[in-house]
Design an enzyme around this catalytic site. Structure first.
Site, PDB file in Angstrom:
ATOM      1  N   SER A  27       0.841  -1.200   0.000  1.00 19.94           N
ATOM      2  CA  SER A  27       0.000   0.000   0.000  1.00 19.94           C
ATOM      3  C   SER A  27       0.870   1.241   0.000  1.00 19.94           C
ATOM      4  CB  SER A  27      -0.878   0.027   1.248  1.00 19.94           C
ATOM      5  OG  SER A  27      -0.092   0.317   2.386  1.00 19.94           O
ATOM      6  N   ASP A  28       0.381   2.317  -0.622  1.00 20.00           N
ATOM      7  CA  ASP A  28       1.003   3.602  -0.353  1.00 20.00           C
ATOM      8  C   ASP A  28       0.820   3.876   1.141  1.00 20.00           C
ATOM      9  OD1 ASP A  28       2.301   6.013  -0.453  1.00 20.00           O
ATOM     10  OD2 ASP A  28       1.161   6.810  -2.134  1.00 20.00           O
ATOM     11  N   TRP A  29       1.605   4.827   1.639  1.00 24.77           N
ATOM     12  CA  TRP A  29       1.701   5.019   3.094  1.00 24.77           C
ATOM     13  C   TRP A  29       0.375   5.564   3.667  1.00 24.77           C
ATOM     14  CZ3 TRP A  29       5.240   2.444   1.170  1.00 24.77           C
ATOM     15  CH2 TRP A  29       6.416   2.097   1.828  1.00 24.77           C
ATOM     16  N   GLY A  30      -0.398   4.675   4.254  1.00 22.77           N
ATOM     17  CA  GLY A  30      -1.698   5.085   4.795  1.00 22.77           C
ATOM     18  C   GLY A  30      -2.821   4.993   3.770  1.00 22.77           C
TER      19      GLY A  30
END
Ligand code: BGC
Length: 706
Positions: free
Chosen positions: A222-225
């Site tokens: 995932s992208d961060w968050g």
């Protein structure tokens, strides 16, 4: 592995506990596999696509992808990948969070410069070469962000509606090329696509989705968050790893519930095993289990002073030289009005500059050193020279050699330099330029990633407009008004308006230098004084009017907007062609200090591949590289833009030298995505072939029929 150990492999450790930008918690014990002792380290994930960010000191500030795209040079793209990979390896980073391959759908897109521009073919070649380079030294690459992810405003929740064909042929294409390059990982984006958030979008990342059906064997992170759903939703949709693992304002932390979801049978043990396997396979395939350096920095310490930060020197002379080489090879010469005085035979105006020029004015704050201590590793300032945008795609700019230093140093034995560079002073700048043999005026435009608090001169990631910053256009006009040998240098992340000054008779040359990385000054010297003959070509069209691009950035809608990609396949030059819009400078354009002729096209084509040969001759008086480009015109029934880029090469020739150049086009490159049969199909009918020096400067044409 136990259940706990497996969960540790697929979950980030939390944004403030992470020694790299992202880490995992590996099992604390070793395993013996086929007689080999295997200890899994806390795999280290780090930004950014243009070299190390937050890795402590002593790293190289490479140019971002938009500039390596402007070289149209595959070996340079590859060499940059190798050099970046070497530095990541030296710092003990297992996964390079790049390349970024998001298409520059609109020229104001904040992160447009992190990728290779608006053309999918050029982006695909850039992605492929970068990954092959990075992974050749045993570092995993992670292509991002799937996507489509094309603007910063509202990125955490906007919804992109895109049709299947547009997605496949445009936005997906560089990801497809990444899969061909055996990329280890892929990052899903913050935003939604066709109504479902990217990291929960089985059509993108699931077993039956685009990615897996193209044969991707690595892992999706995932992208961060960017996880907005639940452990079961995300894991079952195809998300193999969550980063950074905890909630960060906008999302994240869903894998805190993964163990319970497995216990409850919402996520099967088989799926969890698959997630772990996909994470470990590239680690083993690239040999990271043997002799890989230990992580030797602390990303939590942007200043590099913390005891965990060993500041290992990963810079080499070869990397510095490469950055300088890419800098000069990506400089696009847009205008060059050369005049030679007949009385003495001395060159007096235009480029390359001669040492007979004795008085030089350097004007514009873009010539001075940038703020080296800005934004805690995010480079969120634009008060000096612009070498890269801001945000996670930036890098350590510590070793920047600004234009003023390079110019002053280079000319010290033959010319004097006067400057006005501390601000864009519309009085001081022209005053210094008046009466000089030469004025070099610098202006820039910058953009970056949306942060939480970071607005740079009122720009929240995406540019507010196409304009040059700090009244750069006025500065150029005012300097040109008083100096009849004015050379303009533009440092920008994308197109800027030029038509109010580009035809000014006193402006003898214009260099569009993009975002050239830390060796910006020396790279410019090489082009200005002719050590390097410019061969950079525009990786996008330049026009004054945003409407010429046919798309827009959605700024002010709350809650999150829905953005329909109704323009379909028609971006940048494809759109301009379809609307008969002539830009100020077109895609693929760039001048040289020499001239080239094209002749004798021969075409050999079948439904499985086509090859095109022609003779290229350097007809001028100096050596240099030409970038022949091949555009394909599909049969009209195919519904494609009139011309699409499907080949290019970079050919270096001595004065008078000629070479037969062959450009081949694969079956897929001759195909369109057929939504009914869900396959790449070569349309039958007559194809037009256009070969030339830009989308508008076509020198040879041919046809073939399938
Ligand atoms: C960016 C990613 C980046 C990550 C880690 C995110 O905000 O979108 O491109 O890799 O942060 O810094």
């Amino acid at each position: 592995m136990t259940l706990d150990e497996k969960i540790g492999m697929v979950r980030g450790v939390g944004q403030f506990s992470s020694r790299c930008v992202g880490n995992i918690s590996p099992p604390s014990r070793s395993f013996v596999v086929s007689g080999t002792n295997i200890t899994i380290p806390p795999l280290c994930f780090n930004d950014g696509p243009a070299g190390i960010r937050l890795g402590g000191s002593n790293v190289t500030g490479f140019p971002p992808a938009i500039n390596v795209a402007a070289t149209f040079n595959r070996s340079m793209m590859y060499a940059r990948g190798v050099a970046i990979g070497e530095e990541f390896r030296g710092k003990g980073i297992h996964v390079y969070l790049g390349p970024a391959v998001d298409i520059m759908r609109n020229p104001k897109a904040g992160r447009g410069w992190e990728g290779f521009g608006p053309d999918p073919y050029l982006g695909g070649e850039g992605a492929y070469q970068t990954i092959m380079g990075v992974q050749s030294v045993g570092v995993s690459a992670c292509t991002k962000h799937l996507g489509p992810y094309n603007q910063e405003h509202w990125r955490y929740g906007l919804n992109v509606n895109v049709d299947d064909r547009t997605f496949r042929e445009l936005y997906w294409w560089p990801f497809m090329k990444s899969v061909e390059a055996n990329v280890s990982a892929l990052m899903c984006a913050y935003n939604q696509v066709n109504g479902t958030s990217s990291c929960h979008n089985a059509a993108l990342i699931g077993e039956e989705g685009y990615l897996r059906s193209e044969g991707f064997q690595g892992f999706v992170v995932s992208d961060w968050g960017a996880t907005h759903d639940s452990a079961a939703d995300n894991a079952n949709a195809g998300l193999d790893m969550e980063q950074p693992g905890d909630y960060i304002l906008i999302g994240g932390g869903v894998y805190a519930g993964l163990e319970a979801a497995v216990d409850l049978g919402e996520v099967t043990g088989a799926r969890l095993n698959e997630m772990v396997t996909r994470i470990l396979t590239p680690w083993l395939r690239l040999g990271q289990d043997q002799g890989f350096p230990e992580t030797n920095f602390n990303a939590q310490d942007p200043d590099g002073t913390d005891a965990l930060n060993l500041n290992v020197n990963v810079r080499t002379d070869a990397h510095t030289a490469l950055v300088r080489q890419i800098g000069s090879a990506s400089a696009v010469l847009l205008k060059n009005n050369r005049t030679t005085s007949t009385a003495t035979g001395t060159t007096i105006r235009g480029l390359p500059l001669s040492k007979s020029i004795k008085t030089i004015a350097v004007v514009g704050q873009d010539a001075q050193q940038l703020n080296l201590d800005c934004g805690g590793g995010l480079n969120e300032c634009n008060d000096g020279t612009m070498i890269i945008g801001w945000g996670s795609g930036s890098n350590n700019v510590e070793f920047t050699v600004p234009p003023i230093d390079a110019i002053t140093d280079f000319v010290q034995d033959f010319a004097t330099v006067s400057s006005d560079i501390t601000s864009n002073d519309l009085t001081g700048g022209p005053a210094v330029a008046e009466g000089k043999d030469l004025a070099i005026v610098f202006a820039n435009a910058m953009s970056g990633e949306l942060g939480f608090y970071n607005i740079v001169d009122g720009n929240e990631g995406d540019r507010n407009d196409l304009d040059l910053w700090w009244k750069g256009g006025s500065l150029i006009e005012d300097v040109a008004a008083v100096c009849n040998n004015t050379v303009v240098v533009i440092h920008s992340v994308g197109p800027v308006p030029m038509s109010s000054w580009n035809n000014h008779p006193n402006i003898t040359a214009i260099i569009y230098a993009g975002a050239p990385g830390e060796q910006t000054g020396p790279a410019l010297i090489d082009v200005l004084w002719g050590a390097v003959n410019p061969s950079g070509r525009l990786p996008f069209s330049i026009d004054d009017d945003e409407a010429s691009y046919g798309t827009s950035i959605v700024y002010g809608i709350d809650p999150f907007p829905v953005i329909d990609y109704t323009e379909g396949l028609f971006l940048d030059y494809r759109y301009m062609d379809s609307q008969d819009i002539t830009p100020v400078y077109e895609f693929g354009y760039g001048l040289s200090y020499t001239t080239f002729s094209y002749s004798s096209l021969s075409v050999e084509a079948s439904a499985s591949s086509a090859s095109f040969s022609f003779v290229l001759t350097n007809t001028g008086s100096v050596e240099g590289a030409e970038i022949p480009q091949l555009y394909l015109g599909f049969p009209s029934s195919a519904g494609e833009p009139d011309k699409v880029l499907r080949g290019f090469d970079n050919i270096f020739l001595a004065s008078g030298e000629k070479q037969t150049v062959t450009v081949t086009v694969s079956q897929k490159e001759m195909s369109i995505w057929d939504v009914v049969s869900q396959a790449w199909v070569v349309p039958s009918g007559t194809f037009n072939v256009y070969i030339g020096a830009s989308i508008k400067d076509i020198r040879l044409t041919g046809t073939f029929t399938i």
